[in-house]
Design an enzyme around this catalytic site. Sequence first.
Site, mmCIF file in Angstrom:
data_model
loop_
_atom_site.group_PDB
_atom_site.id
_atom_site.type_symbol
_atom_site.label_atom_id
_atom_site.label_comp_id
_atom_site.label_asym_id
_atom_site.label_seq_id
_atom_site.Cartn_x
_atom_site.Cartn_y
_atom_site.Cartn_z
ATOM 1 N N ARG A 138 0.828 -1.208 0.000
ATOM 2 C CA ARG A 138 0.000 0.000 0.000
ATOM 3 C C ARG A 138 0.865 1.262 0.000
ATOM 4 N NH1 ARG A 138 -4.137 -0.052 -2.136
ATOM 5 N NH2 ARG A 138 -4.872 1.785 -1.039
ATOM 6 N N ILE A 139 1.785 1.367 0.951
ATOM 7 C CA ILE A 139 2.618 2.565 1.042
ATOM 8 C C ILE A 139 3.602 2.621 -0.117
ATOM 9 C CG2 ILE A 139 4.287 3.814 2.460
ATOM 10 C CD1 ILE A 139 1.387 3.812 3.521
ATOM 11 N N CYS A 289 2.048 6.450 10.774
ATOM 12 C CA CYS A 289 1.099 7.435 10.262
ATOM 13 C C CYS A 289 0.463 8.210 11.412
ATOM 14 C CB CYS A 289 0.025 6.760 9.412
ATOM 15 S SG CYS A 289 -0.867 5.423 10.248
ATOM 16 N N ASN A 320 -3.979 -4.136 5.932
ATOM 17 C CA ASN A 320 -3.697 -5.492 5.441
ATOM 18 C C ASN A 320 -3.148 -6.406 6.529
ATOM 19 O OD1 ASN A 320 -4.550 -5.759 2.773
ATOM 20 N ND2 ASN A 320 -2.764 -4.666 1.985
#
Length: 481
Positions: A138-139, A289, A320
């Site tokens: 994702r990142i 984050c 996830n």
Amino acid sequence: MTVNDDSFTTWNHREEIAESMIPIIGKLHRERDVTVLLHSRSLVNKSVVSILKTHRFARQIAGEELSVTETMPFLQALTTLDLGPSQIDIGMLAATYKSDDRGLSIEQFTAEAVAGATGANKIERREGRDVVLYGFGRIGRLVARLLIEKAGSGNGLRLRAIVVRGGGAQDIVKRASLLRRDSIHGQFQGTITVDEENSTILANGNEIKVIYANDPSELDYTAYGIKNAILIDNTGKWRDREGLSQHLRPGIDKVVLTAPGKGDVPNIVHGVNHDTIKPDEQILSCASCTTNAIVPPLKAMDDEYGVLRGHVETVHSFTNDQNLLDNYHKSERRGRSAPLNMVITETGAASAVAKALPDLKARITGSSIRVPVPDVSIAILNLQLAREASREEVLDYLRDVSLTSPLRRQIDFISAPDAVSSDFIGSRHASIVDAGATKVEGDNAILYLWYDNEFGYSCQVIRVVQHVSGVEYPTYPAPAV
């Protein structure tokens, strides 16, 4: 002519001006490495409507809408100057010009405000820095999008390679497809083609090598023409200095972790402590984050009011790391279905505050609840202040911080009464203060801080990488300290 006709004529006029801004902004970016901003929001590669909406957003912050008719003269003035690489905020230029009573022309005022980026003062365009992504989740994919977006000037950061474990047939095609389309963040802005034979992805002209490896020790990056690179590890597999040091292979100069670092690994929150990075530091972390979301406003509040103690409760989107349906998980509750439950879990964000803000004496505690949304979280920061304040005073202060302070790229501000989590998908700020939800009574302040835990965090990662690579150019007018 009716009132509606007048409104439509005004809109058409502003559209025409915004349209004429686009080639000027693009030319400054490509030829001089100048990024044009509007209240910390980049206008590079933006559409006509996006430019107009960005101007209109200023109304929520400053109380009145900023018009392209006001900012266009400053943009035109920039084209007459001998500019070097920099970031120039035409929104700030317009705002500060209004409050200047010296009778200067726009051209004179602009030349003075950006003098540090012109003539003999300007810095030279720096050679691009190679970047390698280790992992492509994702990142990793969002960081890739940002790196490709920022490669437009031909300088700065260059994404050279992505390292992943082999995934079988059509692996590179599937990974490119995940980069091209995202269920949350939408379509990739540009074109992507795949060369399976040479294991290469071509994205907006950027040639990105896909390297398959099961372990860092297998790699010699110089074999791919990569040198002096910054490697971004977004797997989270290694979080201490010993583990991350495995990445310091031929061709790699520095390692940046997109997870909280352990031991003596520096945890960096851009805007707060990035200037403490030692030039010879090879391994660092961008923290989490949530840490990036709470530390900037926590610093802002401590600077102005003093903070005696605090508690942060994060209502966090699922990730996830959780299971789609109930299944075994090493953590107590994360094995339960993420899209069907609210899940109480732990957060290290509160303890990470001490690493990013060592001068903060207040004890900060924290807890977290994962909820069934795929992106955007909110941190509820409950603070006991060293002095009493009113709600209006705190909101005015935080609004000003979001506009003019060194934290303006980290802290955003919104006063919309009907704002909900999905409104903040794609936010480039570390956190957004929700004015309507803010509560202040005496020495107690409760801040509600939205944050895109994927994209906003990825932007913070890029800022850290730009800083350590030496391609983070100065911003004009300089923010108030």
